[in-house]
Motif scaffolding. Structure first.
Motif, short mmCIF file in Angstrom:
data_model
loop_
_atom_site.label_atom_id
_atom_site.label_comp_id
_atom_site.label_asym_id
_atom_site.label_seq_id
_atom_site.Cartn_x
_atom_site.Cartn_y
_atom_site.Cartn_z
N ARG A 85 0.84 -1.21 0.00
CA ARG A 85 0.00 0.00 0.00
C ARG A 85 0.86 1.24 0.00
NH1 ARG A 85 -4.24 -1.52 4.82
NH2 ARG A 85 -4.99 -3.44 3.88
N GLY B 112 -4.19 0.02 -3.06
CA GLY B 112 -2.73 -0.10 -3.06
C GLY B 112 -2.29 -1.47 -3.53
N ARG C 7 -8.39 -1.80 -0.94
CA ARG C 7 -7.26 -2.54 -1.54
C ARG C 7 -6.72 -1.87 -2.79
NH1 ARG C 7 -8.57 -4.65 2.93
NH2 ARG C 7 -10.12 -6.28 3.00
N TRP D 29 -5.47 1.81 3.95
CA TRP D 29 -5.92 1.37 2.62
C TRP D 29 -4.83 1.53 1.61
CZ3 TRP D 29 -7.83 5.82 4.92
CH2 TRP D 29 -7.52 7.02 4.28
#
Lengths: 202, 202
Positions: free
Chosen positions: A44, B66, B64, B202
């Motif tokens: 991330r 990333g 999600r 996130w």
């Protein structure tokens, strides 16, 4: 949250500032997923364009080969296309990558040199995310002074996130951390005699 | 291992065969790291050259992002250089990627269509690793029949590993799984009023 517990967050900070608070994150416990979750978080961070520094405090040079190769590929993507961020990977197993000769240096000294490097990078704000993999091993063995580590982290400038993994993380570290997750094994195939598999266990 | 417990592994299998047993892996619990650990494992699989299929059983298309971007980059690395393996990413949030129009399809139906696709891919041995993200949500809501899911998985051909994530995984799934890890929150910054951060949450 318990009633009456005052929030530790300064109410005068703006939402934007609150979203940039540096975090100390701990993944501990006897189960799997401590390091894999740390590397998943690094994915991330990579996508946010963060500079990522991985410090692998383990002896075996074969551990995390999959993650290392994948992040090397992502680092290369960043260099070639500008997508994501740079990734720097340091492994104690074969000697830290910035040291030339490590044959004569014992493990304790290697761990200390790794920490000195981290301190230097924190002072220079080199990375946005530091993954200190199996760092509890170093702390639990007394190779570094826990108080000095926590003091250094408490005084780190800017917004630099630190993720530490490993079993038996000292309680002082857990007390100081912002986010602590315990991974517990409910069931493992080795319990019934199964063998490790490439791609699953390493 | 308890004394007297017979190993479930067939003693006639060779070490090589034992290292190629398909695994059903579950990451559950109320803590963080369930999905991030699954994606961390997918990094290892990628480095083994495995074909990876991600099925994201969540509503929010922003989750999600990333991981999705990083795996898209790794998929591109594979296409261009041959390193690693291909990655296919399906998200229920904005409709499955193989469906044209999903406006008129409700969530239950979307979940079922996702599962039908997985069944088809398992039968065709499309991937070596399947990440079924937040799959417990689908099972706990009764959108799929747990027995039918477990039966399909038990009969899957070849060596296809399946990782399921999500809170409150049904006990039947835990009983059937080879490797189960529970992620427990010991401490979380939201407890004291902190805000979520890009790259961390996130």
């Amino acid at each position: 949250m318990m009633q009456g517990t005052p929030p530790t967050t300064d109410p005068k900070l703006t939402t934007r500032q609150l979203r940039r608070q540096p975090r100390l994150i701990v993944n501990t416990g006897d189960g799997k997923g401590k390091s894999t979750a740390a590397f998943g978080m690094a994915l991330r961070g990579w996508n946010q364009g963060w500079s990522i520094g991985v410090y692998q405090f383990v002896k075996s040079p074969n551990w995390r080969t999959g993650e290392k190769a994948a992040f090397a590929a992502l680092d290369e993507v960043h260099r070639q296309t500008g997508q994501g961020g740079p990734v720097e990977w340091h492994a104690m197993g074969a000697g830290w990558t910035w040291l030339r000769a490590t044959q004569d240096v014992d493990q304790t000294e290697l761990a200390r040199q790794g920490w000195e490097r981290i301190k230097q990078q924190l002072a220079e704000q080199t990375h946005t995310l530091y993954v200190l993999d199996e760092f509890s091993y170093v702390l639990a063995n007394g190779w570094l002074d826990v108080d000095e580590v926590l003091q250094t982290l408490a005084e780190r400038p800017g917004t630099q996130h630190v993720v530490m993994t490993g079993r038996r993380m000292p309680q002082q570290v857990i007390d100081a951390a912002d986010l602590v997750t315990e991974m517990t094994k409910l069931k493992h195939p080795f319990d019934t005699g199964a063998k490790g598999q490439a791609g699953i266990e390493w």
